[in-house]
Design an enzyme around this catalytic site. Sequence first.
Site, PDB file in Angstrom:
ATOM      1  N   ASP A 171       0.816  -1.296   0.087  1.00  0.00           N
ATOM      2  CA  ASP A 171       0.027   0.097  -0.096  1.00  0.00           C
ATOM      3  C   ASP A 171       0.967   1.354   0.182  1.00  0.00           C
ATOM      4  O   ASP A 171       0.290   2.279  -0.025  1.00  0.00           O
ATOM      5  CB  ASP A 171      -1.057   0.000   1.163  1.00  0.00           C
ATOM      6  CG  ASP A 171      -0.481   0.279   2.633  1.00  0.00           C
ATOM      7  OD1 ASP A 171       1.070   0.070   2.365  1.00  0.00           O
ATOM      8  OD2 ASP A 171      -1.006   0.185   3.647  1.00  0.00           O
ATOM      9  N   HIS A 200       9.161  -1.028  -2.361  1.00  0.00           N
ATOM     10  CA  HIS A 200       9.914  -0.040  -1.365  1.00  0.00           C
ATOM     11  C   HIS A 200      10.880   0.477  -1.881  1.00  0.00           C
ATOM     12  O   HIS A 200      12.036   1.005  -1.178  1.00  0.00           O
ATOM     13  CB  HIS A 200      10.111  -0.569   0.105  1.00  0.00           C
ATOM     14  CG  HIS A 200       8.947  -0.637   0.775  1.00  0.00           C
ATOM     15  ND1 HIS A 200       8.617  -1.463   2.019  1.00  0.00           N
ATOM     16  CD2 HIS A 200       7.517  -0.569   0.631  1.00  0.00           C
ATOM     17  CE1 HIS A 200       7.761  -1.154   2.648  1.00  0.00           C
ATOM     18  NE2 HIS A 200       7.006  -0.857   1.454  1.00  0.00           N
ATOM     19  N   TYR A 266      10.294   5.232   0.748  1.00  0.00           N
ATOM     20  CA  TYR A 266      11.213   4.258   1.443  1.00  0.00           C
ATOM     21  C   TYR A 266      12.777   4.436   1.112  1.00  0.00           C
ATOM     22  O   TYR A 266      13.448   3.863   1.689  1.00  0.00           O
ATOM     23  CB  TYR A 266      10.771   2.938   1.633  1.00  0.00           C
ATOM     24  CG  TYR A 266       9.848   2.399   2.377  1.00  0.00           C
ATOM     25  CD1 TYR A 266      10.115   2.060   3.840  1.00  0.00           C
ATOM     26  CD2 TYR A 266       8.356   2.739   2.379  1.00  0.00           C
ATOM     27  CE1 TYR A 266       9.013   1.867   4.665  1.00  0.00           C
ATOM     28  CE2 TYR A 266       7.214   2.250   3.075  1.00  0.00           C
ATOM     29  CZ  TYR A 266       7.649   1.964   4.176  1.00  0.00           C
ATOM     30  OH  TYR A 266       6.776   1.618   5.251  1.00  0.00           O
TER      31      TYR A 266
END
Length: 451
Positions: A171, A200, A266
Amino acid sequence: MTTYKLAIAGGGSTYTPGIVRSLMDRLEDLPLSEIRFYDIDGERQSKVVVAAKAVIAEYTDQIKVIDTTDPETAFEDADFVFAQMRVGKYAMRELDEKIPLSHNVVGQETCGPGGLAYGLRTIFPMVELIDYVEKYAKDSCWIVNYSNPASIVAEGVRKLRPNAKVVNICDMPVATMRNMAGILGVGREDLNVDYFGLNHFGWFTKVEVDGVDRLPELREHVSKYGLLTEDISKIDYRHADSSWIKTFKNIKPIMDMFPDYLPNPYLQYYLLPDYIVENSNKEHTRANEVMEGREKSLFETVRKFEETGVLEDAFHVGVHGIFIVDVTVSIAKNLANRYLVMVENNGTIPNLPADAMIEVPALITNKGPVAEYVGEIPYFHKAMIEQQLASEKILVEAITEGSYEKALQAFTLNKTIPSAFVAKKVLDDLIEANKEYWPTLEKKYKEGVLA
Protein backbone atom coordinates in the site's frame (compact mmCIF):
# COMPACT_ATOMS: atom_id res chain seq x y z
CA MET A 1 -25.82 -14.03 -7.14
CA THR A 2 -22.26 -15.34 -6.80
CA THR A 3 -20.90 -15.12 -3.27
CA TYR A 4 -17.37 -15.74 -2.09
CA LYS A 5 -15.61 -17.40 0.81
CA LEU A 6 -12.69 -15.29 2.01
CA ALA A 7 -9.95 -16.27 4.46
CA ILE A 8 -7.69 -13.76 6.21
CA ALA A 9 -4.35 -15.34 7.15
CA GLY A 10 -2.91 -13.29 9.95
CA GLY A 11 -6.36 -12.60 11.34
CA GLY A 12 -4.84 -11.32 14.59
CA SER A 13 -3.32 -8.32 12.80
CA THR A 14 -4.15 -4.82 13.97
CA TYR A 15 -5.07 -4.10 10.34
CA THR A 16 -7.83 -6.73 10.29
CA PRO A 17 -10.79 -4.58 11.47
CA GLY A 18 -9.97 -1.87 8.91
CA ILE A 19 -9.78 -4.45 6.12
CA VAL A 20 -13.10 -5.91 7.27
CA ARG A 21 -14.75 -2.49 7.14
CA SER A 22 -13.41 -2.01 3.62
CA LEU A 23 -14.87 -5.41 2.66
CA MET A 24 -18.22 -4.38 4.12
CA ASP A 25 -18.18 -1.12 2.17
CA ARG A 26 -17.70 -3.15 -1.03
CA LEU A 27 -20.21 -5.97 -0.45
CA GLU A 28 -22.08 -5.10 -3.63
CA ASP A 29 -18.88 -5.62 -5.61
CA LEU A 30 -17.60 -8.60 -3.62
CA PRO A 31 -20.55 -10.40 -1.95
CA LEU A 32 -19.30 -12.62 0.86
CA SER A 33 -20.93 -15.68 2.39
CA GLU A 34 -18.07 -16.44 4.80
CA ILE A 35 -15.05 -14.72 6.33
CA ARG A 36 -12.56 -17.08 7.96
CA PHE A 37 -9.95 -15.63 10.31
CA TYR A 38 -6.81 -17.76 10.56
CA ASP A 39 -3.82 -17.21 12.82
CA ILE A 40 -1.38 -19.40 14.75
CA ASP A 41 -1.96 -17.13 17.77
CA GLY A 42 -5.56 -18.05 18.48
CA GLU A 43 -5.84 -16.01 21.68
CA ARG A 44 -4.78 -12.78 20.02
CA GLN A 45 -6.91 -13.43 16.96
CA SER A 46 -10.04 -14.11 19.01
CA LYS A 47 -9.80 -10.62 20.50
CA VAL A 48 -9.42 -9.06 17.06
CA VAL A 49 -12.36 -11.10 15.75
CA VAL A 50 -14.55 -9.53 18.44
CA ALA A 51 -13.93 -6.16 16.78
CA ALA A 52 -14.30 -7.62 13.28
CA LYS A 53 -17.67 -9.18 14.14
CA ALA A 54 -18.87 -5.87 15.55
CA VAL A 55 -17.95 -4.16 12.29
CA ILE A 56 -19.69 -6.83 10.20
CA ALA A 57 -22.83 -6.58 12.35
CA GLU A 58 -23.17 -2.91 11.36
CA TYR A 59 -23.73 -4.03 7.75
CA THR A 60 -25.22 -7.52 7.65
CA ASP A 61 -26.12 -10.69 9.54
CA GLN A 62 -25.74 -12.86 6.45
CA ILE A 63 -21.98 -13.55 6.64
CA LYS A 64 -20.72 -16.60 8.51
CA VAL A 65 -17.66 -15.77 10.62
CA ILE A 66 -15.11 -18.46 11.50
CA ASP A 67 -12.29 -17.93 13.99
CA THR A 68 -9.74 -20.75 13.67
CA THR A 69 -6.15 -21.89 14.04
CA ASP A 70 -6.78 -24.91 11.81
CA PRO A 71 -5.68 -24.47 8.17
CA GLU A 72 -8.22 -26.90 6.73
CA THR A 73 -11.09 -25.08 8.44
CA ALA A 74 -9.70 -21.75 7.26
CA PHE A 75 -9.04 -22.55 3.62
CA GLU A 76 -11.43 -25.32 2.60
CA ASP A 77 -13.16 -24.24 -0.65
CA ALA A 78 -11.96 -20.65 -0.19
CA ASP A 79 -12.22 -18.30 -3.18
CA PHE A 80 -9.71 -15.76 -1.90
CA VAL A 81 -7.07 -15.57 0.82
CA PHE A 82 -5.67 -12.33 2.20
CA ALA A 83 -2.18 -12.90 3.63
CA GLN A 84 -0.87 -10.43 6.20
CA MET A 85 1.49 -12.45 8.36
CA ARG A 86 3.83 -10.85 10.89
CA VAL A 87 6.13 -13.66 12.01
CA GLY A 88 7.39 -12.91 15.50
CA LYS A 89 4.87 -10.08 15.92
CA TYR A 90 5.92 -6.65 17.13
CA ALA A 91 8.43 -7.99 19.66
CA MET A 92 10.63 -9.20 16.78
CA ARG A 93 9.98 -6.04 14.78
CA GLU A 94 11.38 -4.08 17.71
CA LEU A 95 14.59 -6.13 17.55
CA ASP A 96 14.73 -5.77 13.75
CA GLU A 97 14.84 -2.02 14.31
CA LYS A 98 16.95 -1.69 17.46
CA ILE A 99 19.73 -4.19 16.72
CA PRO A 100 20.85 -2.42 13.51
CA LEU A 101 20.53 0.98 15.21
CA SER A 102 22.86 -0.24 17.96
CA HIS A 103 25.49 -0.51 15.20
CA ASN A 104 24.57 2.90 13.72
CA VAL A 105 22.76 1.26 10.82
CA VAL A 106 19.23 2.01 9.61
CA GLY A 107 16.67 0.22 11.78
CA GLN A 108 13.48 -0.32 9.77
CA GLU A 109 11.12 -3.28 9.49
CA THR A 110 11.28 -3.78 5.70
CA CYS A 111 14.43 -1.92 4.61
CA GLY A 112 18.05 -2.60 5.46
CA PRO A 113 19.08 -5.39 7.84
CA GLY A 114 15.72 -5.29 9.64
CA GLY A 115 13.98 -6.12 6.39
CA LEU A 116 16.45 -8.91 5.64
CA ALA A 117 15.86 -10.35 9.11
CA TYR A 118 12.11 -10.16 8.68
CA GLY A 119 12.45 -11.85 5.27
CA LEU A 120 14.40 -14.74 6.78
CA ARG A 121 11.51 -15.26 9.23
CA THR A 122 8.72 -14.98 6.66
CA ILE A 123 9.61 -16.90 3.50
CA PHE A 124 9.06 -20.44 4.80
CA PRO A 125 5.81 -19.57 6.64
CA MET A 126 4.57 -17.97 3.42
CA VAL A 127 5.43 -21.11 1.48
CA GLU A 128 3.62 -23.18 4.11
CA LEU A 129 0.55 -20.97 3.69
CA ILE A 130 0.65 -21.44 -0.09
CA ASP A 131 0.79 -25.21 0.39
CA TYR A 132 -2.23 -25.13 2.71
CA VAL A 133 -4.20 -23.03 0.24
CA GLU A 134 -3.31 -25.29 -2.68
CA LYS A 135 -4.31 -28.33 -0.62
CA TYR A 136 -7.65 -27.10 0.71
CA ALA A 137 -8.94 -24.11 -1.29
CA LYS A 138 -10.58 -24.00 -4.70
CA ASP A 139 -8.28 -24.39 -7.68
CA SER A 140 -9.32 -20.87 -8.71
CA CYS A 141 -8.33 -19.37 -5.33
CA TRP A 142 -6.00 -16.38 -5.38
CA ILE A 143 -3.82 -15.29 -2.47
CA VAL A 144 -3.58 -11.50 -2.27
CA ASN A 145 -0.43 -10.98 -0.25
CA TYR A 146 0.39 -8.03 1.98
CA SER A 147 2.99 -9.92 4.06
CA ASN A 148 6.22 -7.97 4.45
CA PRO A 149 8.97 -7.60 3.46
CA ALA A 150 6.99 -7.85 0.24
CA SER A 151 9.89 -7.76 -2.20
CA ILE A 152 11.79 -10.55 -0.44
CA VAL A 153 8.64 -12.60 0.10
CA ALA A 154 7.76 -12.21 -3.60
CA GLU A 155 11.24 -13.40 -4.59
CA GLY A 156 11.00 -16.36 -2.20
CA VAL A 157 7.62 -17.36 -3.64
CA ARG A 158 8.93 -16.97 -7.21
CA LYS A 159 11.83 -19.29 -6.44
CA LEU A 160 10.12 -21.87 -4.22
CA ARG A 161 6.52 -21.91 -5.51
CA PRO A 162 6.74 -20.48 -9.04
CA ASN A 163 3.23 -21.59 -10.06
CA ALA A 164 1.44 -20.29 -6.98
CA LYS A 165 -1.57 -18.05 -7.55
CA VAL A 166 -0.27 -15.11 -5.52
CA VAL A 167 -0.65 -11.40 -6.22
CA ASN A 168 1.96 -9.51 -4.19
CA ILE A 169 0.88 -5.99 -3.30
CA CYS A 170 1.95 -3.06 -1.11
CA ASP A 171 0.00 0.00 0.00
CA MET A 172 3.00 2.38 0.07
CA PRO A 173 2.68 3.46 -3.59
CA VAL A 174 -1.06 3.94 -3.01
CA ALA A 175 -0.41 5.99 0.13
CA THR A 176 2.06 8.11 -1.83
CA MET A 177 -0.57 8.63 -4.52
CA ARG A 178 -3.06 9.65 -1.83
CA ASN A 179 -0.66 12.41 -0.75
CA MET A 180 -0.13 13.45 -4.37
CA ALA A 181 -3.88 13.68 -4.87
CA GLY A 182 -4.28 15.78 -1.72
CA ILE A 183 -1.59 18.17 -2.93
CA LEU A 184 -3.15 18.44 -6.39
CA GLY A 185 -6.69 18.79 -5.04
CA VAL A 186 -8.06 15.73 -6.83
CA GLY A 187 -9.18 12.23 -5.86
CA ARG A 188 -6.63 9.42 -5.74
CA GLU A 189 -8.67 7.57 -8.34
CA ASP A 190 -8.17 10.55 -10.70
CA LEU A 191 -4.42 9.91 -10.88
CA ASN A 192 -2.84 7.88 -13.66
CA VAL A 193 0.75 7.14 -12.69
CA ASP A 194 3.75 5.42 -14.20
CA TYR A 195 6.18 3.78 -11.80
CA PHE A 196 9.09 1.34 -11.84
CA GLY A 197 11.31 -0.36 -9.30
CA LEU A 198 11.26 -3.01 -6.62
CA ASN A 199 8.89 -2.94 -3.68
CA HIS A 200 9.81 -0.04 -1.35
CA PHE A 201 12.49 0.84 -3.89
CA GLY A 202 11.07 2.68 -6.90
CA TRP A 203 10.19 5.92 -8.64
CA PHE A 204 7.09 7.63 -10.06
CA THR A 205 7.90 8.89 -13.55
CA LYS A 206 4.53 10.37 -14.50
CA VAL A 207 1.51 11.64 -12.54
CA GLU A 208 -1.33 12.40 -14.93
CA VAL A 209 -4.69 14.00 -14.20
CA ASP A 210 -7.09 14.20 -17.17
CA GLY A 211 -4.21 13.49 -19.55
CA VAL A 212 -1.95 16.24 -18.17
CA ASP A 213 1.30 15.27 -16.45
CA ARG A 214 1.37 17.19 -13.18
CA LEU A 215 4.70 15.88 -11.94
CA PRO A 216 6.29 19.33 -12.56
CA GLU A 217 3.70 20.87 -10.21
CA LEU A 218 4.43 18.21 -7.61
CA ARG A 219 8.17 18.93 -7.88
CA GLU A 220 7.54 22.57 -6.97
CA HIS A 221 5.36 21.63 -4.01
CA VAL A 222 7.85 19.02 -2.76
CA SER A 223 10.65 21.61 -2.88
CA LYS A 224 8.75 23.57 -0.18
CA TYR A 225 6.84 21.02 1.88
CA GLY A 226 7.99 17.53 0.98
CA LEU A 227 5.23 15.16 -0.10
CA LEU A 228 2.77 16.61 2.42
CA THR A 229 -0.33 18.71 2.07
CA GLU A 230 -0.23 21.98 3.95
CA ASP A 231 -3.23 20.59 5.86
CA ILE A 232 -1.89 17.39 7.45
CA SER A 233 -5.43 16.25 8.29
CA LYS A 234 -5.85 15.18 4.66
CA ILE A 235 -3.42 12.32 5.23
CA ASP A 236 -4.64 8.80 6.06
CA TYR A 237 -4.40 8.23 9.82
CA ARG A 238 -1.97 5.33 9.29
CA HIS A 239 0.57 7.68 7.79
CA ALA A 240 -0.13 10.86 9.78
CA ASP A 241 1.94 10.41 12.95
CA SER A 242 5.32 12.00 13.54
CA SER A 243 7.51 9.27 12.04
CA TRP A 244 5.47 9.24 8.83
CA ILE A 245 5.49 13.04 8.62
CA LYS A 246 9.30 12.87 8.72
CA THR A 247 9.28 10.18 6.04
CA PHE A 248 7.22 12.26 3.62
CA LYS A 249 9.31 15.36 4.35
CA ASN A 250 12.49 13.46 3.51
CA ILE A 251 11.36 13.21 -0.10
CA LYS A 252 12.35 16.88 -0.43
CA PRO A 253 16.17 16.46 -0.20
CA ILE A 254 16.03 13.37 -2.41
CA MET A 255 14.19 15.28 -5.14
CA ASP A 256 16.44 18.29 -4.68
CA MET A 257 19.39 16.06 -5.60
CA PHE A 258 17.67 13.73 -8.09
CA PRO A 259 14.74 15.72 -9.54
CA ASP A 260 13.81 13.59 -12.57
CA TYR A 261 11.43 11.25 -10.77
CA LEU A 262 9.44 11.25 -7.55
CA PRO A 263 10.84 8.57 -5.19
CA ASN A 264 9.02 6.00 -3.13
CA PRO A 265 9.28 7.37 0.44
CA TYR A 266 11.24 4.31 1.57
CA LEU A 267 14.17 5.30 -0.64
CA GLN A 268 15.17 7.61 2.22
CA TYR A 269 16.67 4.57 3.96
CA TYR A 270 18.97 3.81 1.02
CA LEU A 271 19.83 7.32 -0.17
CA LEU A 272 20.00 9.07 3.23
CA PRO A 273 21.03 6.30 5.66
CA ASP A 274 23.45 8.40 7.72
CA TYR A 275 20.86 11.15 8.11
CA ILE A 276 18.16 8.64 9.05
CA VAL A 277 20.36 7.06 11.75
CA GLU A 278 21.39 10.45 13.14
CA ASN A 279 17.74 11.40 13.49
CA SER A 280 16.54 8.09 14.95
CA ASN A 281 15.74 7.40 18.58
CA LYS A 282 17.60 4.16 19.22
CA GLU A 283 15.59 3.46 22.37
CA HIS A 284 12.13 4.19 20.98
CA THR A 285 11.51 3.11 17.38
CA ARG A 286 8.52 2.80 15.09
CA ALA A 287 7.72 -0.62 16.63
CA ASN A 288 7.25 1.08 20.00
CA GLU A 289 5.02 3.72 18.42
CA VAL A 290 2.79 1.02 16.94
CA MET A 291 2.65 -1.05 20.12
CA GLU A 292 1.79 2.02 22.18
CA GLY A 293 -0.60 3.35 19.57
CA ARG A 294 -2.49 1.21 17.07
CA GLU A 295 -2.04 -2.10 18.89
CA LYS A 296 -2.89 -0.78 22.35
CA SER A 297 -5.88 1.12 20.98
CA LEU A 298 -7.30 -1.95 19.24
CA PHE A 299 -7.21 -4.20 22.28
CA GLU A 300 -8.53 -1.44 24.53
CA THR A 301 -11.42 -0.98 22.09
CA VAL A 302 -12.16 -4.70 22.26
CA ARG A 303 -12.07 -4.68 26.07
CA LYS A 304 -14.50 -1.75 26.26
CA PHE A 305 -16.79 -3.27 23.65
CA GLU A 306 -17.04 -6.50 25.62
CA GLU A 307 -17.90 -4.48 28.73
CA THR A 308 -20.32 -1.97 27.21
CA GLY A 309 -21.42 -3.26 23.80
CA VAL A 310 -20.28 0.06 22.30
CA LEU A 311 -17.63 0.03 19.57
CA GLU A 312 -15.74 3.25 20.30
CA ASP A 313 -13.25 2.94 17.43
CA ALA A 314 -14.95 3.11 14.02
CA PHE A 315 -11.86 1.48 12.39
CA HIS A 316 -11.31 4.02 9.66
CA VAL A 317 -10.97 2.64 6.14
CA GLY A 318 -7.60 3.79 4.85
CA VAL A 319 -5.64 2.96 1.72
CA HIS A 320 -4.39 -0.30 3.28
CA GLY A 321 -7.88 -1.80 3.44
CA ILE A 322 -9.15 -0.14 0.28
CA PHE A 323 -6.30 -1.34 -1.92
CA ILE A 324 -6.44 -5.04 -1.07
CA VAL A 325 -10.19 -5.06 -1.71
CA ASP A 326 -9.79 -3.12 -4.98
CA VAL A 327 -7.32 -5.71 -6.26
CA THR A 328 -9.56 -8.60 -5.19
CA VAL A 329 -12.64 -7.11 -6.87
CA SER A 330 -10.66 -6.70 -10.08
CA ILE A 331 -9.68 -10.40 -9.95
CA ALA A 332 -13.19 -11.59 -9.05
CA LYS A 333 -14.88 -9.60 -11.83
CA ASN A 334 -12.00 -9.82 -14.33
CA LEU A 335 -12.04 -6.02 -14.57
CA ALA A 336 -8.41 -5.62 -15.67
CA ASN A 337 -8.12 -2.52 -13.51
CA ARG A 338 -4.69 -0.91 -13.46
CA TYR A 339 -2.74 -1.01 -10.19
CA LEU A 340 0.89 -1.02 -9.07
CA VAL A 341 1.81 -4.58 -8.05
CA MET A 342 4.80 -6.92 -8.01
CA VAL A 343 5.35 -9.15 -11.04
CA GLU A 344 8.17 -11.16 -12.57
CA ASN A 345 9.97 -8.86 -15.01
CA ASN A 346 10.10 -11.03 -18.15
CA GLY A 347 11.08 -8.11 -20.39
CA THR A 348 8.85 -5.44 -18.84
CA ILE A 349 12.07 -3.53 -18.06
CA PRO A 350 14.45 -4.96 -20.69
CA ASN A 351 17.69 -3.84 -19.01
CA LEU A 352 16.86 -5.62 -15.72
CA PRO A 353 17.07 -9.40 -15.19
CA ALA A 354 14.06 -11.31 -16.52
CA ASP A 355 13.50 -13.03 -13.17
CA ALA A 356 13.50 -9.83 -11.08
CA MET A 357 10.32 -9.30 -9.03
CA ILE A 358 9.60 -5.70 -9.98
CA GLU A 359 6.83 -3.29 -8.98
CA VAL A 360 5.11 -1.70 -11.99
CA PRO A 361 1.63 -0.90 -13.34
CA ALA A 362 -0.32 -4.03 -14.26
CA LEU A 363 -3.84 -4.92 -15.32
CA ILE A 364 -5.39 -7.19 -12.68
CA THR A 365 -7.40 -10.02 -14.26
CA ASN A 366 -8.85 -13.32 -13.08
CA LYS A 367 -5.69 -14.95 -14.45
CA GLY A 368 -3.43 -12.63 -12.46
CA PRO A 369 -1.52 -9.41 -13.19
CA VAL A 370 -0.61 -8.45 -16.75
CA ALA A 371 2.30 -6.01 -16.57
CA GLU A 372 2.51 -2.93 -18.77
CA TYR A 373 5.70 -2.54 -20.76
CA VAL A 374 7.98 0.03 -19.10
CA GLY A 375 11.05 0.05 -21.34
CA GLU A 376 14.67 0.56 -20.43
CA ILE A 377 15.41 2.64 -17.34
CA PRO A 378 18.30 5.07 -16.71
CA TYR A 379 21.63 3.65 -15.59
CA PHE A 380 21.57 5.30 -12.13
CA HIS A 381 18.24 3.72 -11.27
CA LYS A 382 19.20 0.42 -12.90
CA ALA A 383 22.42 0.22 -10.86
CA MET A 384 20.62 0.97 -7.60
CA ILE A 385 17.91 -1.59 -8.33
CA GLU A 386 20.42 -4.28 -9.30
CA GLN A 387 22.37 -3.84 -6.05
CA GLN A 388 19.20 -4.13 -3.98
CA LEU A 389 17.93 -6.99 -6.14
CA ALA A 390 21.19 -8.89 -5.61
CA SER A 391 20.92 -8.43 -1.85
CA GLU A 392 17.37 -9.83 -1.86
CA LYS A 393 18.07 -12.72 -4.24
CA ILE A 394 21.17 -13.83 -2.33
CA LEU A 395 19.18 -13.67 0.91
CA VAL A 396 16.63 -16.09 -0.56
CA GLU A 397 19.50 -18.37 -1.59
CA ALA A 398 20.85 -18.12 1.97
CA ILE A 399 17.60 -19.32 3.50
CA THR A 400 17.02 -22.09 0.96
CA GLU A 401 20.61 -23.35 1.22
CA GLY A 402 21.09 -22.65 4.94
CA SER A 403 24.20 -20.65 4.09
CA TYR A 404 25.80 -18.20 6.55
CA GLU A 405 28.17 -16.90 3.87
CA LYS A 406 25.31 -16.02 1.53
CA ALA A 407 23.43 -14.29 4.34
CA LEU A 408 26.55 -12.23 5.00
CA GLN A 409 26.82 -11.41 1.28
CA ALA A 410 23.20 -10.27 1.27
CA PHE A 411 23.77 -8.00 4.28
CA THR A 412 27.04 -6.65 2.87
CA LEU A 413 25.43 -5.76 -0.47
CA ASN A 414 22.58 -3.84 1.17
CA LYS A 415 23.13 -0.13 0.60
CA THR A 416 22.09 0.78 4.15
CA ILE A 417 25.13 -1.06 5.60
CA PRO A 418 28.51 0.71 5.31
CA SER A 419 30.94 -2.24 5.34
CA ALA A 420 31.33 -6.00 5.59
CA PHE A 421 32.65 -5.57 9.14
CA VAL A 422 29.39 -3.91 10.18
CA ALA A 423 27.32 -6.37 8.15
CA LYS A 424 28.85 -9.29 10.06
CA LYS A 425 28.26 -7.71 13.46
CA VAL A 426 24.62 -6.94 12.65
CA LEU A 427 24.02 -10.38 11.12
CA ASP A 428 25.53 -12.20 14.09
CA ASP A 429 23.40 -10.23 16.55
CA LEU A 430 20.28 -10.90 14.49
CA ILE A 431 21.07 -14.64 14.32
CA GLU A 432 21.15 -14.71 18.12
CA ALA A 433 17.85 -12.80 18.33
CA ASN A 434 16.11 -15.01 15.75
CA LYS A 435 17.03 -18.47 17.06
CA GLU A 436 13.35 -19.44 17.28
CA TYR A 437 12.54 -18.27 13.75
CA TRP A 438 15.44 -18.56 11.31
CA PRO A 439 16.66 -21.79 9.78
CA THR A 440 20.18 -22.73 10.79
CA LEU A 441 22.77 -20.86 8.72
CA GLU A 442 25.82 -23.12 8.42
CA LYS A 443 29.32 -21.76 7.84
CA LYS A 444 31.17 -23.38 4.97
CA TYR A 445 34.41 -21.78 6.12
CA LYS A 446 35.74 -21.61 9.69
CA GLU A 447 38.51 -19.31 10.78
CA GLY A 448 39.41 -18.77 7.16
CA VAL A 449 39.86 -22.50 6.52
CA LEU A 450 37.57 -24.71 4.46
CA ALA A 451 35.28 -26.62 6.83
